[in-house]
Write a protein that holds these residues in place. Sequence first.
Motif, PDB file in Angstrom:
ATOM      1  N   GLN A   1      77.731  48.807  52.053  1.00 16.17           N
ATOM      2  CA  GLN A   1      76.337  49.148  52.302  1.00 16.17           C
ATOM      3  C   GLN A   1      75.982  50.456  51.596  1.00 16.17           C
ATOM      4  N   THR A   2      74.902  50.431  50.836  1.00 17.78           N
ATOM      5  CA  THR A   2      74.421  51.610  50.128  1.00 17.78           C
ATOM      6  C   THR A   2      73.214  52.158  50.863  1.00 17.78           C
ATOM      7  N   VAL A   3      73.271  53.453  51.186  1.00 14.53           N
ATOM      8  CA  VAL A   3      72.195  54.110  51.928  1.00 14.53           C
ATOM      9  C   VAL A   3      71.515  55.099  50.990  1.00 14.53           C
ATOM     10  N   VAL A   4      70.208  55.021  50.939  1.00 16.18           N
ATOM     11  CA  VAL A   4      69.405  55.968  50.170  1.00 16.18           C
ATOM     12  C   VAL A   4      68.603  56.801  51.161  1.00 16.18           C
ATOM     13  N   CYS A   5      68.790  58.122  51.088  1.00 12.15           N
ATOM     14  CA  CYS A   5      68.061  59.046  51.961  1.00 12.15           C
ATOM     15  C   CYS A   5      66.945  59.689  51.145  1.00 12.15           C
ATOM     16  N   VAL A   6      65.767  59.741  51.719  1.00 14.70           N
ATOM     17  CA  VAL A   6      64.607  60.233  51.000  1.00 14.70           C
ATOM     18  C   VAL A   6      63.742  61.036  51.957  1.00 14.70           C
ATOM     19  N   GLY A   7      63.075  62.068  51.430  1.00 11.20           N
ATOM     20  CA  GLY A   7      62.170  62.870  52.234  1.00 11.20           C
ATOM     21  C   GLY A   7      60.822  62.201  52.387  1.00 11.20           C
ATOM     22  N   MET A   8      60.157  62.478  53.508  1.00 12.39           N
ATOM     23  CA  MET A   8      58.877  61.841  53.770  1.00 12.39           C
ATOM     24  C   MET A   8      57.754  62.502  52.959  1.00 12.39           C
ATOM     25  N   GLN A   9      57.649  63.854  53.005  1.00 11.89           N
ATOM     26  CA  GLN A   9      56.484  64.500  52.405  1.00 11.89           C
ATOM     27  C   GLN A   9      56.824  65.825  51.745  1.00 11.89           C
TER      28      GLN A   9
ATOM     29  N   HIS B   1      81.644  60.896  55.345  1.00  9.54           N
ATOM     30  CA  HIS B   1      82.133  59.899  56.303  1.00  9.54           C
ATOM     31  C   HIS B   1      82.519  58.585  55.630  1.00  9.54           C
ATOM     32  N   GLY B   2      82.525  58.553  54.296  1.00  8.92           N
ATOM     33  CA  GLY B   2      82.981  57.364  53.587  1.00  8.92           C
ATOM     34  C   GLY B   2      81.913  56.339  53.327  1.00  8.92           C
ATOM     35  N   VAL B   3      80.640  56.713  53.391  1.00  9.78           N
ATOM     36  CA  VAL B   3      79.537  55.783  53.167  1.00  9.78           C
ATOM     37  C   VAL B   3      78.945  56.066  51.795  1.00  9.78           C
ATOM     38  N   ASP B   4      78.733  55.017  51.025  1.00 10.95           N
ATOM     39  CA  ASP B   4      78.113  55.163  49.711  1.00 10.95           C
ATOM     40  C   ASP B   4      76.629  55.475  49.915  1.00 10.95           C
ATOM     41  N   SER B   5      76.253  56.705  49.606  1.00  7.30           N
ATOM     42  CA  SER B   5      74.878  57.135  49.862  1.00  7.30           C
ATOM     43  C   SER B   5      74.404  58.012  48.723  1.00  7.30           C
ATOM     44  N   SER B   6      73.101  58.087  48.579  1.00  2.98           N
ATOM     45  CA  SER B   6      72.487  58.905  47.539  1.00  2.98           C
ATOM     46  C   SER B   6      71.118  59.337  48.027  1.00  2.98           C
ATOM     47  N   THR B   7      70.442  60.117  47.207  1.00  6.46           N
ATOM     48  CA  THR B   7      69.112  60.602  47.558  1.00  6.46           C
ATOM     49  C   THR B   7      68.216  60.494  46.346  1.00  6.46           C
ATOM     50  N   ARG B   8      66.919  60.648  46.591  1.00  9.94           N
ATOM     51  CA  ARG B   8      65.926  60.582  45.533  1.00  9.94           C
ATOM     52  C   ARG B   8      65.162  61.899  45.487  1.00  9.94           C
ATOM     53  N   ALA B   9      64.819  62.340  44.267  1.00  8.24           N
ATOM     54  CA  ALA B   9      64.145  63.622  44.105  1.00  8.24           C
ATOM     55  C   ALA B   9      62.667  63.558  44.445  1.00  8.24           C
ATOM     56  N   VAL B  10      62.099  62.352  44.574  1.00  8.08           N
ATOM     57  CA  VAL B  10      60.671  62.182  44.828  1.00  8.08           C
ATOM     58  C   VAL B  10      60.494  61.709  46.264  1.00  8.08           C
TER      59      VAL B  10
END
Length: 655
Positions: free
Chosen positions: A523-531, A549-558
Amino acid sequence: MPPDHPAPDDEPVAQPVPGPKRSQRAELRETGRSSGRSAGRRRAGPSTQETLAPLLAIVPGLRLMVGMVIAAVVILGLYVGRDVLLPVALAALLGFLLDPAVSRLKRWGMPRVLSVALVMVLALGALGAGAIYVGGQVTSLSAELPTYQNTIRQKLRHVKPYFNGPGVWDGAVKVLNTVETEIGQGDARTRRVQKVEVQEPTVKPIQKALELLSKVAEPLATTGIVFLFVVLILLDRSGLQDRLLRLMGPNTHMASDALDDAATRIGQYLRMQLFVNLSYGVPMALGLWWIGVPGAILWGILAAVLRFVPYIGPMASAVFPLTLAFAVDPGWSLLLWTLALILLLELLSNNVIEPWLYGASTGLSTLSIILAATFWTALWGPIGLILSTPLTVCLLVLGRYIPGMGFLEILLGSQAVFDPPEKLLQRLWRGDVDQAIDVASENIDQALSPKPSQHEQALAVTQFYDQVAVPALLIAAQQYRHSASPPQRQRLSEAVAMLLSGLQRHYRPAALTPVAEGQPPAQTVVCVGMQWDIDRHAATMAAHALRLHGVDSSTRAVSIETVLRQGDLSLYDGVRHLCICSFHSNPLGKLSQMCESLRLRCPQLHITVMLLGAPGRGPLRPATLGSMQADSAAYRISDLTALVVDEEPSDKDAA
């Protein structure tokens, strides 16, 4: 109804009489006057406030000036009245030191008067015996010193060539001496000076005795006054305490707590100081005796006594045995062994014994102790140096229990003035990323074992994010809306980004386990800011914690708000789990609109909302989540990691 009576509908309507008309007009006039007066008062109100505004603006400055004047008057009074205050302060210090013994004898059934008399006799006997022994040792050493003159001369001759070589300023000194000699010779040639020999009159024995008595009288008088004050303090301790409580005002329970706190801290400091000095003096005497330095017991006693004088005492106590070792031994081994012994005892005392025994006995910071020693020495001399720590402890207690003097606790205390979130946020507002990283690393490393595992590191970093970083950004979010200017927001955002980048480099996640053939992809998790920018930083923290914790995750700059406004969702192609992070205090309405738009365009998404701005709320009801079209909600990063890795948060994370 009789015909001469009109029907009800035909009854004539009553006409208004002139009197009521006049009364109404009068009421209208009064109403106009009153409204005019009230409007005038309303118009006068702002003018009064505008008049008082300059006066109100200078109130803080006046308060500071009044405080500085009061402080100057108090310092002047302490300096002028030192002849009276010094014996009282020294007697109070000795009273703190001797009162436990008096109280112990009183608990054993002895009357207080007899207890005080016995304690004073024992104390004076110990001082007298020590003085007699020290006097005898000094006399014997003085008699032996002439025998060491040859050794001293030989060593000085051996050392002298090292100091007689050419120096940097030798040429300049010779030129100045030549100029001075020429000027002196010119003056001698121009004028002749008659030499006059001054013969001092012979001094009679009575005059010598009077001069000696005048030099000894003042110390003896001061000693007698201190002795008298100590006896009176020990005899009437409870009465003096009651009088102090009455002087401190009607709030007796606060005053009682302040006196008890001061007595506890000062008494503990004196006892610990005595133990530290004995733990230094006894090994000093034994070591010097083993090395072979004459008068070893004398130097051990002197070292234990002089360490009551902060900073200067230890250096003074080391001079005497080093000088004697230099004079006694023709070689250098005795001096080197003595120096090594003193350095070893200083290292053990300063780094092991004192931190172990003192702990937080006084509550003073190291800088405040040094400043207090300088201040009281300049004010009261050497006795002020001895009394500096107890007097500063009293000031600390006053700052802790009297609201108007709270600044003393901030200036003198050893406790941190900021909580970890506030401490971190202050570094970030200033843009001091290095100190912010130091604060974060110190907080994380405190929760780690010497050789932490990957799971322990993940828990420690997540705990730091939940308990320090997120509360700091929550305070920043409140200041975003009220007081922060755009340059301050930009500086804070850049500092937080650099802090999180440094933490990600320092606390790297382990390599992800490859997926075996035939198994569904991880499972790939993408974390992103609201505003806001701080929402994006929260998404960065969440993604980092998930990777640890061993989870494939990333974030977005926008932010997700910008993406939905632009209508380009290509950034989320192939994403299965989306986490929207928000510091907003009430984001449910806006999140509902965003989740609805995401469902229409990306129906495969598993949407989690992380409500960091509302940590006190309970879990969202399923109906609320359904109306928002979100699959789950979290209030902390640890809740998110537990949700994603399908495990409950531990007690440590929930603390």
